[in-house]
Design an enzyme around this catalytic site. Structure first.
Site, short mmCIF file in Angstrom:
data_model
loop_
_atom_site.label_atom_id
_atom_site.label_comp_id
_atom_site.label_asym_id
_atom_site.label_seq_id
_atom_site.Cartn_x
_atom_site.Cartn_y
_atom_site.Cartn_z
N SER A 188 34.27 2.61 -28.15
CA SER A 188 33.92 2.88 -29.53
C SER A 188 32.40 2.87 -29.65
O SER A 188 31.74 1.97 -29.12
CB SER A 188 34.52 1.82 -30.46
N HIS B 205 29.99 8.76 -35.02
CA HIS B 205 30.98 7.78 -34.56
C HIS B 205 31.93 8.47 -33.58
O HIS B 205 32.33 9.61 -33.77
CB HIS B 205 31.79 7.26 -35.77
N ASN C 9 35.44 7.29 -31.06
CA ASN C 9 36.36 6.28 -30.56
C ASN C 9 37.44 6.97 -29.75
O ASN C 9 37.98 7.99 -30.16
CB ASN C 9 36.98 5.49 -31.71
N VAL C 10 37.74 6.42 -28.58
CA VAL C 10 38.89 6.85 -27.79
C VAL C 10 39.58 5.58 -27.29
O VAL C 10 38.92 4.65 -26.83
CB VAL C 10 38.50 7.76 -26.61
N ARG C 11 40.90 5.54 -27.38
CA ARG C 11 41.60 4.30 -27.09
C ARG C 11 43.03 4.56 -26.63
O ARG C 11 43.59 5.62 -26.88
CB ARG C 11 41.62 3.39 -28.32
N HIS D 161 31.77 20.75 -35.40
CA HIS D 161 33.19 21.12 -35.52
C HIS D 161 33.61 22.12 -34.44
O HIS D 161 34.76 22.08 -33.98
CB HIS D 161 33.47 21.67 -36.92
N GLY E 15 41.10 -11.22 -32.59
CA GLY E 15 40.22 -12.23 -32.02
C GLY E 15 39.11 -11.65 -31.16
O GLY E 15 38.61 -12.33 -30.26
N GLY E 16 38.73 -10.41 -31.42
CA GLY E 16 37.63 -9.80 -30.67
C GLY E 16 36.29 -10.45 -31.00
O GLY E 16 36.18 -11.28 -31.92
N ARG E 17 35.28 -10.07 -30.27
CA ARG E 17 33.95 -10.64 -30.47
C ARG E 17 33.32 -10.04 -31.72
O ARG E 17 33.09 -8.83 -31.80
CB ARG E 17 33.08 -10.38 -29.24
#
Length: 300
Positions: A90, A104, A106-108, A143, A256-258
């Protein structure tokens, strides 16, 4: 289903993007590895007070746990309470120059696990552009590259993911989009694991092609206090979206991430004003009338 290959790709993507950004900015990112008590960890790479980027972060995370956070199961209620494993990259970049847009990416990938049942997996991500001063050539270029990233996987995907992005990055309480959009997808597994992973890789691999030409075109544009003031005001919208609506922010905090890594997406200087309106006919007003609207940038 090779989750290790997915994780390794995300690590390479983070490294490649950082190397490219450092070349443009001239300043190095801080690398901060972290561990999570519940399982997993990540690498946060942050630049502050750079020559081009006032603040930016490119984060890799690979986390796991016994219970999928509600933000991740919001559209898949049948998976509530499952164990999970997730990995992704991210990034958010806030250039100093007000004529250069925030961006921005993000790839997950998620895997939900429950005893005695096959794992459920999906991919998600996208990229979107948030200008403060609009330029049609920038929006069209961004785009066009988004469309090119998805084209090998089906002609229907760009218009579908473009609308998904417009709908997702919308501030309901302001009744306005966050920027000029891009593409967004989530809970995606319809092409099978290998092709869904390939699509996600294509989105990640096209990011620099989408953003760097815009950044390089705008980074030396002269500006003054008026432009910086408007940039800080509009950055407030970015903060509002990330703290109120963004599923990635909610997932990070709920899992609970940083905290420092999760909130690195927030800009360093922001202003809010009471019921402020731009001057009619100004470049600031043009952002609202010509860019923060539902628009097909590739059809015009």
């Amino acid at each position: 289903m090779d989750f290790e290959a997915v994780r390794d790709y995300f690590l390479r993507l983070q490294e490649h993007i950082i190397e490219s950004l450092q070349h443009v900015d001239g300043k190095h990112f801080l690398h901060d590895a972290w561990q999570r008590a519940e399982g997993g960890g990540g690498i946060s790479c942050v630049i502050e007070e750079g020559n081009v980027l006032e603040r930016g972060g490119v984060n890799f995370s690979h986390v796991m746990g016994d219970r999928l956070p509600s933000s991740a199961s919001a559209t898949r209620p049948e998976l509530a309470g499952c164990g999970f494993e997730a990995a992704g990259v991210s990034l958010v970049l806030h250039p100093r120059n007000p004529y250069a847009p925030t961006v921005h990416l993000n790839v997950r990938c998620f895997i939900a696990k429950k005893a005695h049942t096959p794992p459920v997996w999906w991919f998600g991500g996208g990229m979107d552009l948030t200008p403060y001063y609009g330029f049609e050539e920038d929006a069209r270029h961004f785009h066009r590259i988004c469309r090119d990233a998805l084209a090998p996987f089906g002609k229907d995907l760009y218009p579908r993911f473009k609308k998904w992005c417009d709908d997702y990055f919308y501030l309901k309480h302001r009744k306005e989009p966050r920027g000029v959009g891009g593409i967004f997808f989530d809970d995606f597994n319809e092409l099978g694991f290998e092709q869904s992973f390939a699509l996600t890789r294509s989105v990640g691999d096209h990011f620099l092609k989408a953003y760097l030409p815009i950044l390089q075109r705008r980074l030396d544009t002269p500006y003054g206090e008026r432009e910086r003031d408007f940039q800080a005001y509009r950055r407030g919208r970015y903060v509002e979206f990330n703290l109120v609506y963004d599923r990635g922010t909610l997932f990070g905090l709920q899992s609970g991430g940083r905290t420092e890594s999760i909130l690195m997406s927030l800009p360093p200087i922001v202003k809010w004003r009471y019921d402020w309106q731009p001057e009619a006919g100004s470049r600031e007003a043009e952002l609202y009338t010509d860019f923060l609207i539902n628009r097909d940038w590739l059809a015009d």
